[in-house]
Write a protein that holds these residues in place. Structure first.
Motif, PDB file in Angstrom:
ATOM      1  N   ASN A  97       0.834  -1.208   0.000  1.00 57.66           N
ATOM      2  CA  ASN A  97       0.000   0.000   0.000  1.00 57.66           C
ATOM      3  C   ASN A  97       0.869   1.258   0.000  1.00 57.66           C
ATOM      4  O   ASN A  97       0.613   2.209  -0.749  1.00 57.66           O
ATOM      5  CB  ASN A  97      -0.926   0.007   1.224  1.00 57.66           C
ATOM      6  N   GLU A  98       1.916   1.249   0.825  1.00 56.39           N
ATOM      7  CA  GLU A  98       2.841   2.379   0.875  1.00 56.39           C
ATOM      8  C   GLU A  98       3.598   2.514  -0.443  1.00 56.39           C
ATOM      9  O   GLU A  98       3.779   3.628  -0.960  1.00 56.39           O
ATOM     10  CB  GLU A  98       3.829   2.182   2.025  1.00 56.39           C
ATOM     11  N   LEU A  99       4.022   1.377  -1.009  1.00 55.76           N
ATOM     12  CA  LEU A  99       4.745   1.398  -2.269  1.00 55.76           C
ATOM     13  C   LEU A  99       3.864   1.948  -3.389  1.00 55.76           C
ATOM     14  O   LEU A  99       4.332   2.728  -4.234  1.00 55.76           O
ATOM     15  CB  LEU A  99       5.215  -0.014  -2.613  1.00 55.76           C
ATOM     16  N   TYR A 100       2.600   1.561  -3.392  1.00 54.78           N
ATOM     17  CA  TYR A 100       1.687   2.060  -4.426  1.00 54.78           C
ATOM     18  C   TYR A 100       1.491   3.572  -4.311  1.00 54.78           C
ATOM     19  O   TYR A 100       1.431   4.282  -5.318  1.00 54.78           O
ATOM     20  CB  TYR A 100       0.341   1.352  -4.336  1.00 54.78           C
ATOM     21  N   THR A 101       1.412   4.067  -3.094  1.00 55.11           N
ATOM     22  CA  THR A 101       1.279   5.518  -2.901  1.00 55.11           C
ATOM     23  C   THR A 101       2.465   6.262  -3.501  1.00 55.11           C
ATOM     24  O   THR A 101       2.313   7.312  -4.135  1.00 55.11           O
ATOM     25  CB  THR A 101       1.164   5.850  -1.397  1.00 55.11           C
ATOM     26  N   LEU A 102       3.665   5.703  -3.333  1.00 56.72           N
ATOM     27  CA  LEU A 102       4.875   6.334  -3.868  1.00 56.72           C
ATOM     28  C   LEU A 102       4.932   6.253  -5.388  1.00 56.72           C
ATOM     29  O   LEU A 102       5.247   7.226  -6.067  1.00 56.72           O
ATOM     30  CB  LEU A 102       6.111   5.672  -3.260  1.00 56.72           C
ATOM     31  N   ILE A 103       4.615   5.086  -5.932  1.00 58.07           N
ATOM     32  CA  ILE A 103       4.712   4.897  -7.378  1.00 58.07           C
ATOM     33  C   ILE A 103       3.614   5.662  -8.112  1.00 58.07           C
ATOM     34  O   ILE A 103       3.737   5.993  -9.280  1.00 58.07           O
ATOM     35  CB  ILE A 103       4.647   3.387  -7.717  1.00 58.07           C
ATOM     36  N   ARG A 104       2.539   5.969  -7.377  1.00 60.12           N
ATOM     37  CA  ARG A 104       1.395   6.691  -7.960  1.00 60.12           C
ATOM     38  C   ARG A 104       1.561   8.205  -7.876  1.00 60.12           C
ATOM     39  O   ARG A 104       0.793   8.948  -8.501  1.00 60.12           O
ATOM     40  CB  ARG A 104       0.116   6.278  -7.207  1.00 60.12           C
ATOM     41  N   ASP A 105       2.574   8.686  -7.141  1.00 59.03           N
ATOM     42  CA  ASP A 105       2.784  10.121  -6.948  1.00 59.03           C
ATOM     43  C   ASP A 105       2.972  10.832  -8.292  1.00 59.03           C
ATOM     44  O   ASP A 105       3.772  10.407  -9.117  1.00 59.03           O
ATOM     45  CB  ASP A 105       4.021  10.346  -6.072  1.00 59.03           C
ATOM     46  N   GLN A 106       2.211  11.904  -8.517  1.00 59.16           N
ATOM     47  CA  GLN A 106       2.225  12.594  -9.811  1.00 59.16           C
ATOM     48  C   GLN A 106       3.543  13.296 -10.103  1.00 59.16           C
ATOM     49  O   GLN A 106       3.897  13.493 -11.276  1.00 59.16           O
ATOM     50  CB  GLN A 106       1.065  13.599  -9.884  1.00 59.16           C
ATOM     51  N   GLU A 107       4.270  13.675  -9.073  1.00 62.90           N
ATOM     52  CA  GLU A 107       5.522  14.396  -9.273  1.00 62.90           C
ATOM     53  C   GLU A 107       6.721  13.455  -9.372  1.00 62.90           C
ATOM     54  O   GLU A 107       7.601  13.624 -10.222  1.00 62.90           O
ATOM     55  CB  GLU A 107       5.746  15.394  -8.124  1.00 62.90           C
ATOM     56  N   VAL A 163       8.061   0.478 -14.890  1.00 62.31           N
ATOM     57  CA  VAL A 163       7.798   0.198 -13.475  1.00 62.31           C
ATOM     58  C   VAL A 163       9.047  -0.358 -12.794  1.00 62.31           C
ATOM     59  O   VAL A 163       9.440   0.090 -11.709  1.00 62.31           O
ATOM     60  CB  VAL A 163       6.623  -0.792 -13.330  1.00 62.31           C
ATOM     61  N   VAL A 164       9.689  -1.325 -13.430  1.00 53.61           N
ATOM     62  CA  VAL A 164      10.905  -1.916 -12.856  1.00 53.61           C
ATOM     63  C   VAL A 164      12.023  -0.876 -12.789  1.00 53.61           C
ATOM     64  O   VAL A 164      12.772  -0.807 -11.807  1.00 53.61           O
ATOM     65  CB  VAL A 164      11.339  -3.148 -13.669  1.00 53.61           C
ATOM     66  N   ASP A 165      12.140  -0.034 -13.835  1.00 61.66           N
ATOM     67  CA  ASP A 165      13.126   1.059 -13.817  1.00 61.66           C
ATOM     68  C   ASP A 165      12.927   1.955 -12.598  1.00 61.66           C
ATOM     69  O   ASP A 165      13.884   2.327 -11.916  1.00 61.66           O
ATOM     70  CB  ASP A 165      13.002   1.912 -15.083  1.00 61.66           C
ATOM     71  N   TRP A 166      11.676   2.314 -12.331  1.00 67.76           N
ATOM     72  CA  TRP A 166      11.367   3.221 -11.218  1.00 67.76           C
ATOM     73  C   TRP A 166      11.736   2.572  -9.885  1.00 67.76           C
ATOM     74  O   TRP A 166      12.338   3.219  -9.010  1.00 67.76           O
ATOM     75  CB  TRP A 166       9.881   3.577 -11.242  1.00 67.76           C
ATOM     76  N   LEU A 167      11.400   1.314  -9.703  1.00 70.00           N
ATOM     77  CA  LEU A 167      11.702   0.621  -8.450  1.00 70.00           C
ATOM     78  C   LEU A 167      13.204   0.574  -8.186  1.00 70.00           C
ATOM     79  O   LEU A 167      13.646   0.738  -7.048  1.00 70.00           O
ATOM     80  CB  LEU A 167      11.132  -0.801  -8.499  1.00 70.00           C
ATOM     81  N   ILE A 168      13.989   0.386  -9.258  1.00 71.91           N
ATOM     82  CA  ILE A 168      15.446   0.365  -9.104  1.00 71.91           C
ATOM     83  C   ILE A 168      15.989   1.756  -8.826  1.00 71.91           C
ATOM     84  O   ILE A 168      16.833   1.950  -7.948  1.00 71.91           O
ATOM     85  CB  ILE A 168      16.104  -0.241 -10.356  1.00 71.91           C
TER      86      ILE A 168
END
Length: 352
Positions: free
Chosen positions: A127-137, A161-166
């Motif tokens: 849930n926390e990870l989704y909030t971060l990955i969903r952030d518009q900025e 998505v994988v790029d962002w996580l790394i």
């Protein structure tokens, strides 16, 4: 002593003065990136020193190019490279980053052990990870993507998505990133868009999420929409792309008419058994052609028509299709040639 050669292969590079992208042969040594027009050239046409340099990956400066990384030299010169897929980009970036670190610390280059490279936290708050990955900025950017006569709004690719996580240090490599993305998918935070990503969710494989540039996804609470049309001909064409990707990368291919040799990106799928090839300098996913592998013969060859005249005299192999069409290809090395031959033989034998 001459610098040790660490890695070599094809990459696509953005021109320094013009905005055009060109396929180049790249040789990575202990202190520099050497650029060649052709693999057979004896001397580089340019050299990028890595002492004092920095590397950025992923580099999202180009909307339609998702596999780009950037090298910034000590003199503030930026060089942009594009790999053919995520795993290839990660391998280049990992070695270049290690070289830069060794030069800074005055050490000899050596690859770190990867035996314990897969290590995710025992408890992951999705849930926390989704909030971060969903952030518009600062999260994954939603784009307008096009594929197979369809337009996907508020979408992004699996590779992004994988790029962002790394890049946000939520995962240390693509395997860890894929595990996290699969978790987000299983919990319903991410949804598939398009035939490729939807097929993966029901394929029965370990991962329902695809770390690929042509697999589209969207946020569950976004304004996703799809526009376009589909005809019977489109459905036949889509069938070629349903198989799992067995191997991908750049090879040198001889043209059928002019017999000249050009770098092409190849993607091998298993069921149905097809190879699609693309112009790697372009920013789209439209293939230049396809090779149906069912019933084909693939073998290593010593030479091809007009190959030696073009300086192409090593690591060659030939595909002969069931309708007697001949394709001559050159791999980056003898090892890579063997890998391609084995993968194509497997697909041709098992795929329809």
């Amino acid at each position: 002593m001459e610098p040790q050669q660490i890695k070599e292969g094809y990459l696509v590079k953005k021109g320094s003065l013009l905005s055009s992208w060109r396929a180049v042969w790249v040789l990575l040594s202990e202190d520099a990136v050497e650029l060649y027009k052709r693999k057979s050239d004896g001397a580089p046409k340019a050299l990028i020193p890595l002492k004092g340099a920095s590397i950025t990956s992923p580099c999202q400066d180009f909307a339609k190019r998702t596999m780009v990384f950037k090298i910034s030299t000590e003199k503030k010169q930026d060089h942009f490279f594009q790999a053919s897929h995520g795993g290839e980009r990660e391998a280049w970036v990992k070695d270049i980053r290690r070289i830069i670190s060794c030069l800074q610390g005055g050490k000899k280059f050596a690859r770190k052990s990867t035996r314990r490279s897969i290590r995710l936290p025992t408890t992951v708050n999705l849930n926390e990870l989704y909030t971060l990955i969903r952030d518009q900025e600062d999260g994954v950017k939603e784009l307008r993507l096009e594929k197979e006569n369809r337009v996907y709004n508020h979408c992004f690719t699996g590779g992004t998505v994988v790029d962002w996580l790394i890049s946000k240090e939520r995962a240390r490599n693509r395997v860890e990133g894929l595990m996290l993305a699969t978790g987000l998918m299983n919990e319903g935070f991410l949804q598939p868009a398009g035939e490729l990503s939807k097929t993966a969710t029901t394929a029965g494989t370990e991962s329902v999420f695809l770390d690929e540039a042509n697999a589209f996804y969207f946020f569950a609470d976004s304004g996703f929409s799809c526009e376009g049309y589909s005809s019977d001909e489109d459905d036949i064409l889509k069938e070629e792309f349903r198989g799992n990707i067995l191997k991908q990368g750049c090879l040198l291919k001889q043209g059928h008419r002019r017999k000249n040799w050009k770098v092409r990106k190849f993607t091998l799928r298993d069921d149905p058994a097809f190879i699609h090839y693309y112009d790697p300098t372009k920013g789209d996913d439209e293939p230049l052609g396809s090779i149906h592998l069912r019933g084909c013969v693939v073998t290593a060859v010593e030479f091809g028509p007009d190959a030696k005249r073009s300086g192409v005299d090593r690591d060659l192999f030939e595909i002969i299709t069931s309708d007697e069409t001949h394709y001559f290809l050159q791999a980056a090395s003898g090892e890579e040639k063997s890998e391609w031959i084995q993968a194509i033989q497997t697909a041709a034998k098992n795929g329809k």
